[in-house]
Enzyme design. Structure first.
Site, PDB file in Angstrom:
ATOM      1  N   GLN A  97      50.736 -35.940  53.448  1.00 12.39           N
ATOM      2  CA  GLN A  97      52.135 -36.327  53.397  1.00 12.39           C
ATOM      3  C   GLN A  97      52.371 -37.827  53.493  1.00 12.39           C
ATOM      4  OE1 GLN A  97      52.921 -32.960  56.417  1.00 12.39           O
ATOM      5  NE2 GLN A  97      54.894 -33.273  55.433  1.00 12.39           N
ATOM      6  N   ASN A 109      46.288 -26.790  61.747  1.00 10.17           N
ATOM      7  CA  ASN A 109      47.727 -26.936  61.873  1.00 10.17           C
ATOM      8  C   ASN A 109      48.412 -25.661  61.412  1.00 10.17           C
ATOM      9  OD1 ASN A 109      50.352 -28.666  61.946  1.00 10.17           O
ATOM     10  ND2 ASN A 109      50.344 -27.743  59.903  1.00 10.17           N
ATOM     11  N   GLU A 110      49.206 -25.054  62.289  1.00 10.17           N
ATOM     12  CA  GLU A 110      50.089 -23.928  61.968  1.00 10.17           C
ATOM     13  C   GLU A 110      49.399 -22.857  61.123  1.00 10.17           C
ATOM     14  OE1 GLU A 110      53.618 -25.597  60.245  1.00 10.17           O
ATOM     15  OE2 GLU A 110      54.242 -26.541  62.116  1.00 10.17           O
TER      16      GLU A 110
END
Length: 635
Positions: free
Chosen positions: A182, A347-348
């Site tokens: 990102q 992550n998640e």
């Protein structure tokens, strides 16, 4: 919420019966609980009316100027062995480097037939058939410059703020987060191969389907601007920096036995060293949705798999995934264990786990890396996995069916992961009755998985209120045909509206935010059930692009300030009034970034001009840092 209120709801957890805060404030609750009985003033105490008088006029309310305090340098600390001392644990490593892939050039690689050579690297990108591989303003690392003092001047103080005298512990983790896919850009540069997120903009398979999809691969060019970005974070007083490492940059061909990209190791080595040089603490996530495309079959079509758990296929169910990820994780931990005290494996994982084998691979590869870090490397830092689902609340907390619906949701999305990792317990029945292809955990599995999180990391942006929608949960869970059973797999209803008809919080870009008062109930659920210190590993507030017309408007983000200050205030109350060990909080994100297919969702504590890549502090950054550091215990 005030724990002295007599109205509380019972929540049943595996540890027994505990109490959680009521989610509604009684009608007779005072609006000023911090005031003493009866109004007082310094002029006329205990009077019901003010005293009126004249005095000479002066500008007594004009603010004074103060500037942010940079973080102080840290003493040198070692958390594990140097790579040279443990490289023997990773036999047969080979390293090389690659150039950049540019589909618009006539130049071609001349090493056809060489395994993992430049031609092979280019062929991976060519097969991906991305619409556009954009290059940004920069092609080499930018040297940092000091942040001008005028940029570090605090805004006028917020008028509304929490009223308590609680303190954060001296060692409270307070940081900002970002993810490689990102922020980095340089997507096809210096050996990086395609990863799952590269296709979100092109395919429309973004995590959230709102907004205009953007295929600009420059992101915010942090790959080349990382030193200036760290300089800015340190200058405003930020102590912890959470970032992810791009798997496909380190291992362009992903699999064990393939060459390591020496440029990637050098880049992340320099990043970590610069973080430490500026007095900050690095927190590393091994994968943030960015599985190399090779591990989902190398085709975009495979990415578009829909499932009960997530919106896209991240390759977790691939039979080669576990060995590939553990190999990559060992490589990164061995290189940087001496300087990194906090590690997140996944992550998640709730997003992208599209089958029972997916969950099995994630849990077991996490545990293998936990044991490698502590048992083989002898690392003294901490390892966890970052939960992407946060606890929900019952829509009607006095209705037992709503309470059970909320507990069912929490058990399905949260306890499925934390039962094995925190407690050494089997999956909850809520998971097993819905996921027909789940992989049973043996007693040996449970012993291996048990106690493999040193702290509980959970991303909490908001919550939902939950209500029952089916008469028979088991029957609903057994029917995994989503065409005929739209309630599968959770088999409960969710909303952001209370039973009284009010929204639980404001609508904002990306999601509906709930008021901070629900946060204490969420933290209590996690603390009571899993007995681990809690780090709120992401929380943040997105504002829509274009909502502000000027740079000054962009910077004056009062709504985001109020969100952060309120949430941090409730974390303090959770610790002091509920006994919950809240060990830290990490804000998302340190700058506006590419949110999985779009630049329209602005979470940033800094505004980014994407034409020039300049960063500008928003007031929320000052307010959040000030709130914590003004309350941090000094002893």
């Amino acid at each position: 919420m005030d724990l002295k209120m007599p109205s509380k709801i019972q929540i049943l957890l595996q540890a027994g019966v505990v109490f959680a805060q009521q989610v509604y404030i009684p009608a007779n609750e005072t609006g000023r609980p911090y005031c003493t009985a009866g109004p007082t003033t310094t002029v006329q105490p205990n009077s019901s009316t003010p005293s009126y008088y004249f005095r000479p006029f002066s500008y007594t309310l004009t603010e004074t100027v103060r500037t942010a305090t940079p973080v102080e340098s840290l003493p040198a600390t070692t958390y594990g062995p140097a790579f040279t001392d443990v490289s023997h644990l990773l036999p047969n490593l080979s390293t090389t480097s690659w150039g950049n892939y540019n589909p618009n050039t006539s130049a071609t690689a001349t090493d056809d037939g060489v395994p993992y050579g430049q031609a092979a690297f280019s062929s991976v990108w060519a097969a991906a058939s991305l619409a556009d591989i954009t290059s940004g303003l920069y092609s080499t690392t930018v040297s940092p410059t000091p942040v001008p003092t005028k940029e570090l001047v605090y805004p006028p103080p917020l008028y509304f703020a929490p009223h308590n005298c609680y303190q954060f512990p001296k060692d409270f983790i307070f940081g900002v987060a970002g993810a490689a896919a990102q922020v980095e850009g340089a997507a096809a540069s210096e050996g990086r191969t395609p990863a799952v997120p590269d296709f979100f903009g092109q395919t429309g398979a973004a995590m959230m389907p709102e907004g205009a999809y953007d295929t600009d691969f420059t992101a915010i060019e942090n790959y080349y601007l990382y030193k200036q970005d760290i300089e800015r974070l340190a200058a405003i007083g930020m102590k912890h920096y959470s970032f992810s490492i791009a798997w496909s940059r380190v291992l362009p061909f992903a699999l064990p036995g393939t060459p390591v990209n020496s440029q990637a190791i050098e880049h992340y080595d320099d990043l970590i060293n610069f973080i430490l040089e500026k007095g900050m603490v690095p927190m590393v996530t091994l994968t943030h949705f960015d599985t190399p495309l090779i591990l989902i079959g190398g085709t975009v079509e495979n990415l578009l798999t829909r499932s009960y758990y997530g919106l896209f296929n991240i390759g977790y169910q691939n039979e080669t995934f576990q060995e590939a990820f553990v190999n990559y994780g060992k490589l990164i931990m061995a290189h940087f264990a001496d300087r990194v005290p906090y590690w997140i494996t996944f992550n998640e994982p709730q997003f992208g786990a599209i089958s029972g084998p997916s969950v099995d691979n994630i849990l077991k590869s996490h545990a293998r890396l936990y044991h490698f870090y502590h048992d083989e490397l002898g690392g003294s830092g901490q390892v966890s996995i970052k939960m992407g689902a946060s606890p929900v609340v019952p829509q009607v907390p006095t209705n037992q069916s709503h309470v059970e619906a909320a507990l069912h949701y929490n058990r399905f999305y949260i306890d499925t992961w934390l039962n094995p990792l925190a407690l050494g317990q089997d999956y909850p029945e809520d998971y097993k009755m819905a996921i027909q292809d789940y992989v049973p955990l043996t007693q040996a599995d449970l012993e291996f998985l048990n106690n493999t999180i040193d702290f509980l990391a959970v991303d909490i942006y908001s919550t939902s209120s939950v209500y029952p929608v089916v008469p028979d949960l088991a029957a609903c869970a057994a029917n995994n045909d989503t065409a005929s059973n739209p309630h599968y797999p959770s088999c409960v209803g969710t909303t952001h509206t209370t039973t009284t008809g009010w929204l639980m919080g404001p609508h904002a870009e990306y999601t509906t935010y709930t008021t901070a008062g629900y946060l204490r109930t969420q933290l209590q659920y996690l603390w009571s059930g899993f007995r681990r210190p809690i780090v709120v590993s992401e929380f943040g507030f997105a504002l829509a692009a274009g909502a502000a017309e000027t740079l000054d408007d962009e910077r004056l983000d009062v709504a985001r300030s109020e969100y952060y200050v309120a949430a941090l205030g409730e974390m303090l109350r959770s610790a002091w009034e509920d006994g919950v060990h809240v060990a830290g909080a990490v804000m998302w994100s340190w700058a506006d970034n590419w949110e999985w297919g779009s630049f329209a969702h602005r979470f940033g504590l800094q505004y980014v001009n994407r034409t020039t890549q300049e960063r500008f502090y928003r007031r929320s950054f000052f307010d959040a840092v000030d709130f914590v550091e003004a309350r941090r215990a000094r002893e």
